[in-house]
Design an enzyme around this catalytic site. Structure first.
Site, PDB file in Angstrom:
ATOM      1  N   GLY A  14      16.364 -12.516 -28.943  1.00 41.12           N
ATOM      2  CA  GLY A  14      15.507 -12.536 -30.142  1.00 41.12           C
ATOM      3  C   GLY A  14      14.221 -11.748 -29.952  1.00 41.12           C
ATOM      4  N   CYS A 158       1.768 -19.302 -32.660  1.00 38.29           N
ATOM      5  CA  CYS A 158       1.423 -17.921 -32.278  1.00 38.29           C
ATOM      6  C   CYS A 158       0.123 -17.384 -32.875  1.00 38.29           C
ATOM      7  CB  CYS A 158       2.573 -16.996 -32.648  1.00 38.29           C
ATOM      8  SG  CYS A 158       3.214 -17.262 -34.289  1.00 38.29           S
ATOM      9  N   GLU A 212       3.484 -23.829 -40.972  1.00 42.03           N
ATOM     10  CA  GLU A 212       2.476 -23.105 -40.194  1.00 42.03           C
ATOM     11  C   GLU A 212       1.060 -23.673 -40.373  1.00 42.03           C
ATOM     12  OE1 GLU A 212       4.167 -21.059 -38.459  1.00 42.03           O
ATOM     13  OE2 GLU A 212       2.810 -19.555 -37.637  1.00 42.03           O
ATOM     14  N   HIS A 253      -1.216 -11.051 -35.499  1.00 46.07           N
ATOM     15  CA  HIS A 253      -1.661 -12.081 -36.433  1.00 46.07           C
ATOM     16  C   HIS A 253      -3.180 -12.018 -36.503  1.00 46.07           C
ATOM     17  CE1 HIS A 253       2.350 -13.410 -36.637  1.00 46.07           C
ATOM     18  NE2 HIS A 253       2.273 -14.599 -36.073  1.00 46.07           N
ATOM     19  N   ASN A 339       1.083 -11.462 -31.725  1.00 46.88           N
ATOM     20  CA  ASN A 339       1.841 -12.719 -31.823  1.00 46.88           C
ATOM     21  C   ASN A 339       3.007 -12.834 -30.858  1.00 46.88           C
ATOM     22  OD1 ASN A 339       2.635 -10.651 -33.915  1.00 46.88           O
ATOM     23  ND2 ASN A 339       4.433 -11.956 -34.026  1.00 46.88           N
TER      24      ASN A 339
HETATM   25  N1  LIG Z   1       8.212 -14.361 -33.201  1.00 47.77           N
HETATM   26  C1  LIG Z   1       7.038 -14.867 -32.811  1.00 47.77           C
HETATM   27  O1  LIG Z   1       5.966 -14.240 -32.930  1.00 47.77           O
HETATM   28  C2  LIG Z   1       6.976 -16.251 -32.200  1.00 47.77           C
HETATM   29  C3  LIG Z   1       5.790 -16.634 -31.633  1.00 47.77           C
HETATM   30  C4  LIG Z   1       5.689 -17.902 -31.050  1.00 47.77           C
HETATM   31  C5  LIG Z   1       6.783 -18.731 -31.048  1.00 47.77           C
HETATM   32  N2  LIG Z   1       7.946 -18.337 -31.609  1.00 47.77           N
HETATM   33  C6  LIG Z   1       9.086 -19.274 -31.521  1.00 47.77           C
HETATM   34  O2  LIG Z   1       9.986 -18.738 -30.540  1.00 47.77           O
HETATM   35  C7  LIG Z   1      11.342 -19.053 -30.884  1.00 47.77           C
HETATM   36  C8  LIG Z   1      12.129 -17.753 -31.012  1.00 47.77           C
HETATM   37  O3  LIG Z   1      11.566 -16.975 -32.057  1.00 47.77           O
HETATM   38  P1  LIG Z   1      12.043 -15.476 -32.340  1.00 47.77           P
HETATM   39  O4  LIG Z   1      11.045 -14.930 -33.265  1.00 47.77           O
HETATM   40  O5  LIG Z   1      12.337 -14.772 -31.085  1.00 47.77           O
HETATM   41  O6  LIG Z   1      13.426 -15.751 -33.140  1.00 47.77           O
HETATM   42  P2  LIG Z   1      14.682 -14.778 -33.307  1.00 47.77           P
HETATM   43  O7  LIG Z   1      14.293 -13.358 -33.229  1.00 47.77           O
HETATM   44  O8  LIG Z   1      15.385 -15.249 -34.540  1.00 47.77           O
HETATM   45  O9  LIG Z   1      15.605 -15.119 -32.020  1.00 47.77           O
HETATM   46  C9  LIG Z   1      16.236 -16.376 -31.921  1.00 47.77           C
HETATM   47  C10 LIG Z   1      16.936 -16.514 -30.582  1.00 47.77           C
HETATM   48  O10 LIG Z   1      17.568 -17.823 -30.539  1.00 47.77           O
HETATM   49  C11 LIG Z   1      18.967 -17.660 -30.306  1.00 47.77           C
HETATM   50  N3  LIG Z   1      19.692 -18.699 -31.015  1.00 47.77           N
HETATM   51  C12 LIG Z   1      19.796 -18.851 -32.361  1.00 47.77           C
HETATM   52  N4  LIG Z   1      20.603 -19.903 -32.641  1.00 47.77           N
HETATM   53  C13 LIG Z   1      21.024 -20.404 -31.444  1.00 47.77           C
HETATM   54  C14 LIG Z   1      21.888 -21.468 -31.053  1.00 47.77           C
HETATM   55  N5  LIG Z   1      22.497 -22.243 -31.958  1.00 47.77           N
HETATM   56  N6  LIG Z   1      22.100 -21.696 -29.729  1.00 47.77           N
HETATM   57  C15 LIG Z   1      21.476 -20.931 -28.805  1.00 47.77           C
HETATM   58  N7  LIG Z   1      20.650 -19.889 -29.103  1.00 47.77           N
HETATM   59  C16 LIG Z   1      20.428 -19.635 -30.413  1.00 47.77           C
HETATM   60  C17 LIG Z   1      19.295 -16.269 -30.821  1.00 47.77           C
HETATM   61  O11 LIG Z   1      20.506 -15.816 -30.223  1.00 47.77           O
HETATM   62  P3  LIG Z   1      21.470 -14.725 -30.964  1.00 47.77           P
HETATM   63  O12 LIG Z   1      20.793 -13.391 -30.837  1.00 47.77           O
HETATM   64  O13 LIG Z   1      22.714 -14.811 -30.162  1.00 47.77           O
HETATM   65  O14 LIG Z   1      21.613 -15.176 -32.376  1.00 47.77           O
HETATM   66  C18 LIG Z   1      18.062 -15.495 -30.370  1.00 47.77           C
HETATM   67  O15 LIG Z   1      18.161 -15.195 -28.994  1.00 47.77           O
HETATM   68  C19 LIG Z   1      11.253 -19.849 -32.204  1.00 47.77           C
HETATM   69  O16 LIG Z   1      11.239 -21.214 -31.878  1.00 47.77           O
HETATM   70  C20 LIG Z   1       9.918 -19.429 -32.786  1.00 47.77           C
HETATM   71  O17 LIG Z   1       9.363 -20.400 -33.637  1.00 47.77           O
HETATM   72  C21 LIG Z   1       8.087 -17.117 -32.179  1.00 47.77           C
END
Ligand SMILES: NC(=O)c1ccc[n+]([C@@H]2O[C@H](COP(=O)([O-])OP(=O)(O)OC[C@H]3O[C@@H](n4cnc5c(N)ncnc54)[C@H](OP(=O)(O)O)[C@@H]3O)[C@@H](O)[C@H]2O)c1
Length: 362
Positions: A14, A158, A212, A253, A339
């Site tokens: 992700g 974040c 959020e 952000h 972020n």
């Molecule tokens: N983006 C930000 O700025 C940010 C900042 C702080 C915290 N976060 C938190 O960090 C986490 C990841 O965010 P992201 O932005 O990286 O999301 P993302 O781009 O949607 O990536 C999600 C990840 O989770 C995996 N995943 C989804 N469903 C799953 C399942 N059922 N079992 C196991 N793995 C699964 C996905 O795998 P596949 O690729 O195989 O689908 C992917 O590796 C979230 O909890 C989010 O709230 C994000």
């Protein structure tokens, strides 16, 4: 043979996971030995799993590209491969809570970006510059759950470091903020990939991000809280009213902040001095991911700007500007942080570096 600590990333495919892979490639203490994601990616080589959706500005590290992606839900697959799990899965909260507990029970140090454990009273929400001493709840946590060496620590939401770190710098100088109104302007990568569609976002702003505002208002109390009797008692002295918006910026952000002090207030110059001179434990310990200058003050009237300022100190600094009097509260300013770096993978790697120095991992 490398003497780095082997780490795993779950949710490695992700937006946050890819940043872990990029940042850990240059880390002197940690090395990625395990990558896991959803069953959709499991069984593929990492380079195949992210083909067509590698969003980093640098090439995929070839060694990680060859790792076979495991199913993040299969804790046993990580056994013997790594001792630290960086958790960046996006799944239903209760599933994440259970999964992270399962990893900790099996002896892994879990450093999580997910919000599932942010309200668990003996799990610290760490911003290493602010509440490094909250790490020391780990022995009580291990005793409570019967874990021999497993542990869970979590990152905050974040966007909050863009105002928490500047507020902490003022607290260090004896100036306590009592009230704050904050409006965040949050970049698209904060929603993960693919996130909102271009038709939703081009020429537009979305004035709502689910959950959020509650996180922005409530998590600071726990970060500023005290460890007492094996739990973290949140600080209740800072009131925050937050309005969170999604804007058409890729990374970064921003937060437009108005603050009111509890007692004496610093002058504008004293405030800028407090920010410029701010250093804390990560800088004193010279942790590899610590920004040398955690807060960068811009004096130009039109900064900080996401495109120009988000990568300051490799994306680990908070950039502030537009400090000026406020007609309702004492002062106003704009804070900006990256972020997916300071707000996610970079901030979590800094937490793991702190845990290593304190002897909780490694
Ligand atoms: N983006 C930000 O700025 C940010 C900042 C702080 C915290 N976060 C938190 O960090 C986490 C990841 O965010 P992201 O932005 O990286 O999301 P993302 O781009 O949607 O990536 C999600 C990840 O989770 C995996 N995943 C989804 N469903 C799953 C399942 N059922 N079992 C196991 N793995 C699964 C996905 O795998 P596949 O690729 O195989 O689908 C992917 O590796 C979230 O909890 C989010 O709230 C994000």
């Amino acid at each position: 043979m490398s003497n780095k600590i082997s780490v795993g990333v779950i949710g490695a495919t992700g937006m946050v996971g890819q940043n872990y892979i990029r940042l850990l490639n240059d880390n002197p203490w940690f090395e990625v030995a395990y990558a896991a994601a959803s069953p959709r990616s499991a069984g593929k080589r990492y380079r195949e799993a992210v083909a067509g959706r590698w969003h980093m500005g640098t090439d995929l590290p070839s060694r990680v590209g060859g790792l076979v992606v495991e199913d993040a839900g299969n804790v046993h697959a990580a056994l013997g491969k790594c001792s630290v799990i960086f958790s960046a899965v996006d799944m239903e909260k209760e599933s994440v809570r259970k999964l992270e507990m399962e990893f900790a029970a099996k002896g892994f140090a879990v450093v999580s970006n997910n919000s599932a454990h942010r309200h668990t009273e003996d799990v610290p929400i760490l911003i290493p510059e602010i509440n490094h001493e909250h790490c020391d709840i780990v022995p009580a946590q291990q005793k409570h759950y019967g874990w021999s060496k497993g542990l869970i620590v979590v990152k905050p939401n974040c966007s909050i470091q863009s105002y928490m770190i500047p507020i902490h710098a003022l607290m260090q100088k004896g100036f306590r903020v009592a009230k704050m109104i904050v409006t965040t302007l949050q970049g698209l990568s904060g929603a993960g990939y693919p996130g909102p569609s271009s038709l939703d976002m081009v020429d537009n702003i979305i004035p709502y991000i689910g959950g959020e505002e509650e996180k922005s208002e409530n998590e600071p109390g726990k970060v500023f809280g005290k460890v007492t009797g094996g739990r973290i008692v949140p600080d209740g002295t800072l009131s925050i009213s937050a309005h969170c918006t999604r804007v058409p910026v890729i990374d970064g952000h921003s937060a437009c902040v108005s603050i009111q002090f509890a007692g004496a207030r610093p002058s504008i110059d004293e405030t800028k001095d407090a920010w410029r001179s701010y250093r804390s434990v990560p800088q004193e310990l010279e942790l590899p991911s610590a920004p040398r200058q955690p807060i960068i003050v811009r004096d130009e009237i039109d900064r900080p700007q996401p495109r120009k300022d988000r990568d300051a100190e490799n994306g680990m600094a908070v950039v502030v500007g537009r400090l000026r009097p406020c007609k309702v509260f004492d002062y106003r300013f704009v804070g900006l942080s990256h972020n997916t770096v300071r707000g996610a993978a970079g901030g979590a790697i800094l937490m793991a570096e702190l845990l290593k120095v304190k002897g909780y991992i490694g």
